[in-house]
Design a protein around this motif. Structure first.
Motif, short mmCIF file in Angstrom:
data_model
loop_
_atom_site.label_atom_id
_atom_site.label_comp_id
_atom_site.label_asym_id
_atom_site.label_seq_id
_atom_site.Cartn_x
_atom_site.Cartn_y
_atom_site.Cartn_z
N VAL A 67 0.85 -1.20 0.00
CA VAL A 67 0.00 0.00 0.00
C VAL A 67 0.88 1.25 0.00
CG1 VAL A 67 -1.69 1.33 1.33
CG2 VAL A 67 -1.96 -1.15 1.09
N VAL B 96 -10.36 -2.26 -0.35
CA VAL B 96 -9.10 -1.79 -0.92
C VAL B 96 -9.08 -2.05 -2.42
CG1 VAL B 96 -7.93 -3.96 -0.39
CG2 VAL B 96 -6.58 -1.90 -0.74
N ASN C 200 -12.35 -0.19 5.22
CA ASN C 200 -11.54 1.02 5.09
C ASN C 200 -12.49 2.20 4.92
OD1 ASN C 200 -9.24 -0.76 4.78
ND2 ASN C 200 -10.06 -1.11 2.72
N ILE D 125 2.14 1.73 -3.42
CA ILE D 125 1.06 2.26 -4.27
C ILE D 125 0.92 3.76 -4.04
CG2 ILE D 125 -1.45 2.24 -4.62
CD1 ILE D 125 -1.27 -0.82 -3.94
N MET D 126 0.98 4.16 -2.75
CA MET D 126 0.82 5.58 -2.45
C MET D 126 1.94 6.40 -3.10
SD MET D 126 -0.46 5.20 1.44
CE MET D 126 -1.18 6.78 1.83
N VAL E 105 -7.10 2.95 3.88
CA VAL E 105 -6.66 1.55 3.80
C VAL E 105 -5.47 1.32 4.72
CG1 VAL E 105 -5.55 -0.14 2.29
CG2 VAL E 105 -7.50 1.19 1.45
N ASN F 186 -8.60 7.70 0.22
CA ASN F 186 -9.05 6.33 0.47
C ASN F 186 -7.87 5.42 0.81
OD1 ASN F 186 -11.57 7.22 0.00
ND2 ASN F 186 -11.79 6.28 -2.03
N LEU F 187 -6.72 5.64 0.12
CA LEU F 187 -5.54 4.83 0.43
C LEU F 187 -5.07 5.07 1.86
CD1 LEU F 187 -3.37 4.94 -2.83
CD2 LEU F 187 -4.48 2.94 -1.79
N THR G 152 -10.95 0.72 -4.23
CA THR G 152 -10.10 1.91 -4.27
C THR G 152 -9.03 1.78 -5.33
OG1 THR G 152 -10.45 2.19 -1.91
CG2 THR G 152 -8.56 3.33 -2.87
N LEU G 153 -8.38 0.60 -5.36
CA LEU G 153 -7.30 0.39 -6.32
C LEU G 153 -7.82 0.37 -7.74
CD1 LEU G 153 -4.65 -2.24 -5.20
CD2 LEU G 153 -4.35 0.13 -5.93
#
Lengths: 404, 671
Positions: free
Chosen positions: A87, A288, A190, A90-91, A327, A323-324, A291-292
């Motif tokens: 995660v 999640v 989340n 990803i961020m 998560v 949103n991340l 969101t992804l």
């Protein structure tokens, strides 16, 4: 007192037998190392031995369960660590992808990168334990919890098939500890937006209005209703409480806080067009994977040279990042909860160890022979037997008939 | 003059010979069991009056008497009968305690192993290996119950054969005493001299008899004995012996007891009449210790089965079956019904009575428990009333019918006894039944065959699970939920969904069952419909309980559903494992292990008590025997001294005759 010859013999043999019985008992004690051989010898201790033995057995069982629970939690924790790292990566990619210098193809490659992270996370969510049962499926150990599904519109969604059960283990007399967390708790619970509300821009917006971060001013006055902000002109908007229908009008000024909604504030930058709408909704739980998937869709969309699309991209990116954050918060929360459970297990295991020692000592006190005392008693009894034997031999040899 | 010396000398020779003979007899019998030393009673002859005064005429032996003190002998008898009783008791209880104290053969290790098996299942509920291990541990536990019971049974058999042996010996001794009585009467009447050795033999027979059963004797004027036992029951009257026989107890034909054979047939004697001696010892052992241990073992077995079955029935097996499904096996253990024995003297055609265990009761702390006691019960029908008596303390209940009796038991201050009775047919006056609720339970407990064959049928999971709606905006959570006996789970695929409404502040969506909301221990009942939401309250409906806590938002939902595919759920296994220490017995007051430990300790206590009393009584017996032997026993040195004495007296008498002869010769020489 008169004495008969048979009395001499009877008393002699009786004494010899008594001494031998005592010696036999002590010899048995010495050879078994036990203080008593049957419950008859010490009824109270015999009962205590049984009960202490059970307590010892149960305590050992708890200790086994504790180490079992610890290793299961450690395994889950390591899976979650991988999730956290993914995660965070990803961020980073999403932040990088927001750069204005990126081209559509740069964003397309980020989308591909996110897609592989998506697949990685689905794999993590479907992790199995040492026995081959799914870790994050609640009570349904042999049901794959997260299954990819192709929707009619061609998009892929991931659906949770497990339940919200936590597997428990008995680790103390009155303590059961959860050794698993459901996939829903880890991957789906989340909170969207900032945890209280989430901001969104309508897909058909034609202006370049981009939502800034929102903040909660007063949680007690926040109604929890959904609001719609509709621009009636480039400078005027109406805020509608969709639950009550109440409408408040406002004048738009870029980057200045909009406080028409009780308890919260947010701002919009850029130039919204007439008819553009934005929503403020209470935070909900979002998987999640949703969101992804949204982020992947965002990065896959071409925006080069299109102002409205760029604004929409920004809005989607902002909400995706929020949103991340949700998560990451959630996974870290679960990790913290696992950590505290493992700490508790460590503490319980110390208690179990010291209890084990206490029970062993108690059992030993109850059951084991005091060798020093037993050996000295043995020597004493042996001496008495020697004396009884030799005196008996001498006395039985005395008879008047020897002289006739 | 000379003839006077002759006759005196001859009498002296005869007396010395009698003295030597008696002394030799004493020496010969120095080691004879029951022999009392004898001595001659020598008295001087009546003197002859002459002018010179009374001239002594020597001596004669008036009788040979035995040195015997009836008081001391009675003391020995009293001590002996009590020692023999305790000896028999101690020998039997010693065997029992060896058996119970064996850590490997006792129940404790098997119980521990069984619960260890359950714990393993709860650690890994979906594994067939752990389930198989638990089933094996259950079989070990069951076979331990069976083998302990078999050994207790062997003790019953042993008691029966001891009773047979003792009764045969008692009859034989009684017959011999009667025969000796006859010989003594004949011997005594012919010359009025005491037949000492016959007396000794008879005393010895009474002493031997006394070791088997406590007896009292009275002496008749003709020298014969009457022998009584128990409460004045005649065993020997003069030359006639009464015959005892071994009979099956009318109350419980599996146990042998003593009957008296008389003209009207064989009459069973109550065991309480037998006191003293080995016979009383085995009777006491059987009634005081063995019955208690057999019933206690059975009580533990029945409680394990009933409590465990009750909790097991609340689970869901690995195949997803729950109570009410066709393939669900609720009972993990199977049991035999309590034993009811109709009295063999019951009138023909009277009712048949049977008993069944009541299901385990459920306490407020979530423990299943039984109310069984270790006592046996007697059901009597007289005067139109059925009376059930608990034999351990004679508490009784009565009712006009079996149903009324069952109700009377359940509602009495004593509380339910863990079983109920049923009867078919009409009771006839004078009917009596012995009810032994737990006697056969340890022998009859088994692991359910279906479960043993397919361990997937062990119900380790709970039948329901709960969840909160995925789109809930609020933060309220729902507990995993639990069920009680008689619960009605939502049908497969149609979960119960409760919806919170902020407008009414209540939950809707309950099925048709009424709802109970418990807040701080206070129950409030609602018909299904809108039930007000209270944070943290326990909500129960259709036997299913759960807690919703936190702040729900409008339209938040909470779901209670069947636990489909819940193979990794171990909630029922956890509850089963907790039974190890829960108060599952004796009306929710004791755990399996404490009851077993109490049983071991109580049998041990009885054993050590018997040993202690036996030691004290043995000391008394030794003292009494010493007192008797110091009077009646033969001392060889004393006899040696007497031999010398009589030998010298014989030589002196012979010298007297020689002198008389020489005197006579002198007279002849003068002539």
């Amino acid at each position: 007192m008169r004495i008969s010859t048979s009395q001499i013999y009877q008393a002699g043999t009786r004494n010899l037998l008594d001494r031998q019985t005592s010696l036999y008992k002590i010899q048995n004690q010495l050879s078994t190392g036990k203080r008593f051989l049957t419950a008859q010898d010490d009824p109270v201790a015999a009962a205590q031995v049984l009960l202490t033995g059970q307590s010892l057995g149960i305590n050992t069982q708890y200790a086994d369960n504790q180490s079992n629970a610890s290793s299961q939690l450690a395994y889950e924790e390591s899976r979650l660590q991988s999730v956290v790292e993914s995660v965070q990566y990803i961020m980073e990619r999403v932040v990088a992808g927001g750069s204005g210098t990126y081209t559509d193809s740069d964003r397309e490659s980020i989308a591909k990168d996110l897609q592989s992270q998506f697949d990685f996370l689905v794999g993590m969510a479907n992790t199995t334990d040492a026995n081959g049962y799914y870790l994050f499926s609640g009570y349904q150990g042999d049901t794959q919890p997260f299954q990819k599904q192709l929707n009619p519109d061609g998009s892929v969604s991931v659906e949770y098939r497990g339940d919200e059960g936590q597997r428990l283990m008995q680790v103390g007399t009155s303590r059961q500890i959860a050794v698993s967390d459901s996939g829903r708790d880890v991957f789906e619970r989340n909170r969207t937006g900032n945890g209280t509300f989430a901001l969104g821009a309508a897909a058909g917006n034609t202006g370049t209005g981009v939502l800034g971060p929102g903040s909660v001013l007063d949680p007690t006055t926040w109604t929890g209703n959904t609001y719609q902000i509709a621009f009636t002109s480039a400078t005027d908007y109406e805020v509608t409480n969709t639950a009550t229908g109440a409408v408040v009008a406002g004048t738009y000024s870029a980057d200045s806080a909009i406080t028409a909604i009780p308890g919260i504030s947010f701002s919009i930058s850029g130039t919204p067009a007439t008819g553009d709408t934005f929503t403020v909704a209470p935070s909900t739980n979002q998987s999640v994977f949703v969101t992804l998937q949204n982020l992947i869709n965002t990065f896959s969309t071409s925006i080069s040279g299109k102002a409205a699309a760029t604004a929409s991209f920004r809005n989607a990116l902002n909400s995706g990042m929020a949103n991340l954050d949700g998560v990451l918060d959630n996974v870290l929360n679960v990790q913290a909860s696992i950590g505290s459970r493992m700490n508790e297990l460590d503490a319980l295991s110390n208690v179990s160890e010291s209890l084990d020692l206490q029970y062993q000592e108690r059992l030993s006190d109850l059951r084991d022979l005091d060798y020093a005392a037993a050996i000295s008693a043995f020597a004493q009894q042996k001496m008495q037997l020697d004396a009884a034997q030799s005196s008996f031999a001498k006395i039985s040899g005395l008879s008047l008939f020897n002289y006739l | 003059m000379g003839s006077g010396i002759y006759s005196i000398g001859v009498s002296a020779l005869q007396n010395s010979q009698l003295g030597l003979a008696t002394t030799s007899h004493n020496i010969a019998n120095a080691t004879t069991e029951g022999y009392n030393r004898q001595r001659i009673i020598q008295v001087s002859n009546t003197a002859t009056l002459t002018g010179s005064g009374y001239v002594g005429q020597g001596a004669h032996v008036s009788t040979i008497e035995r040195i015997y003190n009836s008081y001391l002998s009675r003391q020995v008898s009293t001590a002996q009968t009590s020692v023999s009783e305790l000896d028999a008791y101690a020998a039997s209880i010693g065997q029992l305690n060896n058996l119970l104290s064996d850590e490997n053969a006792g129940l404790a290790s098997a119980l521990d192993g069984f619960f260890k098996g359950i714990n393993q299942v709860s650690s890994n509920p979906s594994s067939l290996t752990t389930r198989q291990a638990m089933a094996s541990a259950a079989k070990t536990l069951v076979s331990r119950f069976n083998s302990l019971d078999a050994q207790v049974d062997a003790q019953y058999e042993n008691t029966n054969s001891q009773v047979q042996g003792y009764v045969a010996s008692i009859n034989s001794f009684a017959q011999q005493i009667a025969t000796l009585n006859k010989q003594i009467v004949v011997a005594q009447s012919s010359n009025n001299q005491p037949p000492n050795d016959l007396y000794d033999q008879r005393d010895q027979l009474v002493a031997e008899l006394n070791k088997l059963v406590g007896v009292q004797t009275t002496t008749n004027s003709n020298g014969s004995f009457n022998v009584y036992f128990g409460n004045g029951q005649q065993l020997v009257v003069g030359t006639r012996a009464t015959s005892l026989s071994v009979v099956a107890s009318s109350e419980d034909p599996s146990r042998l007891t003593v009957g008296v054979v008389n003209s009207s047939g064989t009459q069973e004697l109550p065991e309480s009449l037998i006191s003293g001696g080995a016979l009383a010892g085995v009777f006491h052992y059987r009634a005081e210790t063995l019955d208690g241990v057999a019933n206690e073992l059975g009580r533990i077995a029945a409680s394990v089965a009933l409590a465990f079955n009750a909790q097991h029935a609340l689970g869901q097996d690995l195949l997803g079956n729950i109570d009410g499904d066709a393939n669900f096996v609720a009972d993990f253990f199977s049991l035999v019904s309590p034993s009811v024995v109709a009295n063999t003297n019951n009138p023909a055609g009277t009712a048949d009575v049977s008993a069944t265990f009541t299901d385990a009761a459920y306490s407020s702390d979530g423990t299943f428990y039984t109310n069984l006691t270790t006592s046996d019960y007697r059901l009597n029908y007289a005067g139109g009333t059925l009376t059930l008596t608990r034999l351990s303390d004679n508490v009784s209940w009565s009712g006009a019918t079996i149903a009324a009796l069952n109700t009377a038991v359940a509602s009495s201050a004593e509380g339910p006894q863990g079983f109920t009775l049923s009867a078919s047919g009409a009771f006839l006056a004078g009917s009596s039944y012995l009810i032994q609720p737990t006697r056969n339970a340890a022998q009859g407990i088994k692991v359910n065959d279906t479960i043993a064959a397919d361990v997937r049928q062990i119900a380790a999971a709970a039948p329901i699970r709960t969840s909160v709606g995925t789109s809930n905006a609020g933060t309220a959570t729902i507990s995993p939920g639990s069920v009680v006996s008689g619960y009605a789970a939502p049908a497969s695929g149609s979960p119960v969904t409760l919806t919170y409404s902020s407008a009414t502040g209540g939950l809707t969506g309950f099925s048709t069952y009424p709802v109970t909301v418990t807040v701080n221990g206070v129950d409030t009942n609602y018909a299904a419909g809108t039930v007000p939401y209270t944070n943290g309250a326990t909500i129960s409906s259709a036997g299913i309980s759960f807690t919703i806590s936190g702040s729900p938002q409008n339209n938040d939902t909470f779901v209670v559903a069947r636990n489909a595919n819940g193979v990794s759920d171990n909630r029922n296994a956890l509850l089963l494992a907790q039974m190890q220490t829960a108060k599952t017995m004796a009306g929710n007051t004791a755990s399996f292990a404490t009851v077993y430990a109490q049983m071991v300790s109580s049998a041990g206590n009885q054993g050590s008590e018997v040993e202690t009393v036996l030691a004290a009584q043995t000391t008394l017996l030794t003292e009494a025997q010493d007192a008797r032997d110091s009077v009646s026993g033969v001392n060889l040195d004393e006899e040696a001294a007497k031999l010398l004495e009589y030998q010298q007296s014989y030589q002196a008498a012979a010298k007297m005759l020689q002198i008389a002869s020489e005197l006579f010769d002198s007279i002849l020489a003068i002539g």
